[in-house]
Design a protein around this motif. Structure first.
Motif, PDB file in Angstrom:
ATOM      1  N   THR A  33       0.864  -1.180   0.000  1.00 37.57           N
ATOM      2  CA  THR A  33       0.000   0.000   0.000  1.00 37.57           C
ATOM      3  C   THR A  33       0.898   1.227   0.000  1.00 37.57           C
ATOM      4  O   THR A  33       2.028   1.177   0.500  1.00 37.57           O
ATOM      5  CB  THR A  33      -0.935   0.055   1.223  1.00 37.57           C
ATOM      6  OG1 THR A  33      -0.152   0.148   2.411  1.00 37.57           O
ATOM      7  CG2 THR A  33      -1.840  -1.151   1.286  1.00 37.57           C
ATOM      8  N   LEU A  35       0.878   5.292   1.043  1.00 44.12           N
ATOM      9  CA  LEU A  35       0.280   6.478   1.640  1.00 44.12           C
ATOM     10  C   LEU A  35       0.971   7.656   0.974  1.00 44.12           C
ATOM     11  O   LEU A  35       2.153   7.897   1.204  1.00 44.12           O
ATOM     12  CB  LEU A  35       0.506   6.493   3.152  1.00 44.12           C
ATOM     13  CG  LEU A  35      -0.014   7.713   3.897  1.00 44.12           C
ATOM     14  CD1 LEU A  35      -1.543   7.756   3.829  1.00 44.12           C
ATOM     15  CD2 LEU A  35       0.465   7.702   5.327  1.00 44.12           C
ATOM     16  N   ARG A  37       1.330  11.566   0.400  1.00 43.41           N
ATOM     17  CA  ARG A  37       1.035  12.892   0.950  1.00 43.41           C
ATOM     18  C   ARG A  37       1.423  14.005  -0.022  1.00 43.41           C
ATOM     19  O   ARG A  37       1.488  15.159   0.373  1.00 43.41           O
ATOM     20  CB  ARG A  37       1.760  13.077   2.281  1.00 43.41           C
ATOM     21  CG  ARG A  37       1.338  12.114   3.353  1.00 43.41           C
ATOM     22  CD  ARG A  37      -0.070  12.408   3.781  1.00 43.41           C
ATOM     23  NE  ARG A  37      -0.384  11.729   5.022  1.00 43.41           N
ATOM     24  CZ  ARG A  37      -1.584  11.296   5.323  1.00 43.41           C
ATOM     25  NH1 ARG A  37      -2.576  11.466   4.484  1.00 43.41           N
ATOM     26  NH2 ARG A  37      -1.804  10.693   6.463  1.00 43.41           N
ATOM     27  N   SER A  85      -0.854   4.530   7.966  1.00 39.93           N
ATOM     28  CA  SER A  85      -1.283   3.468   7.054  1.00 39.93           C
ATOM     29  C   SER A  85      -1.987   2.324   7.777  1.00 39.93           C
ATOM     30  O   SER A  85      -2.702   1.541   7.145  1.00 39.93           O
ATOM     31  CB  SER A  85      -0.076   2.884   6.312  1.00 39.93           C
ATOM     32  OG  SER A  85       0.562   3.846   5.534  1.00 39.93           O
ATOM     33  N   GLN A  88      -5.908   1.123   7.348  1.00 43.36           N
ATOM     34  CA  GLN A  88      -6.171   0.510   6.048  1.00 43.36           C
ATOM     35  C   GLN A  88      -5.535  -0.879   5.977  1.00 43.36           C
ATOM     36  O   GLN A  88      -6.135  -1.831   5.486  1.00 43.36           O
ATOM     37  CB  GLN A  88      -5.635   1.407   4.937  1.00 43.36           C
ATOM     38  CG  GLN A  88      -5.792   0.816   3.557  1.00 43.36           C
ATOM     39  CD  GLN A  88      -5.086   1.616   2.474  1.00 43.36           C
ATOM     40  OE1 GLN A  88      -4.394   2.586   2.755  1.00 43.36           O
ATOM     41  NE2 GLN A  88      -5.250   1.209   1.231  1.00 43.36           N
TER      42      GLN A  88
END
Length: 94
Positions: A33, A35, A37, A85, A88
């Protein structure tokens, strides 16, 4: 540090070996995954141990190393990127 020619998965497996003595043959990457920003991105690589093993601290970057039940993770002092994270990731693991 991540080498420019390696994927996030390859980097995570390399780091697991360097920092915890984990042989990559003992892991199966399940998913990643990201994340994002905008200014920075944090990639988490989730792997399953295909065989039971005991990791060991392999360098000065780590002060502790332990197998932790999923339910106990959020109570730990997590890296900020991983902490963001985690909700999720937890949902995908359960």
């Amino acid at each position: 540090a991540r080498k420019s020619d390696e994927t996030a998965e390859q980097g995570a497996l390399r780091e697991a070996h360097e920092e915890a003595g984990v042989d990559s043959s003992l892991l199966r990457v399940m998913f990643t995954t990201v994340l994002d920003r905008g200014v920075w991105a944090y990639t988490t690589v989730v792997a399953e141990a295909v065989e039971e093993f005991e990791p060991v601290i392999g360098d000065a970057e780590s002060v502790a190393l332990a197998w932790v039940p999923v339910a106990d993770v959020e109570g730990l002092p997590l890296h900020p990127g991983f902490a963001a994270s985690w909700p999720q990731l937890r949902a995908r693991l359960l």
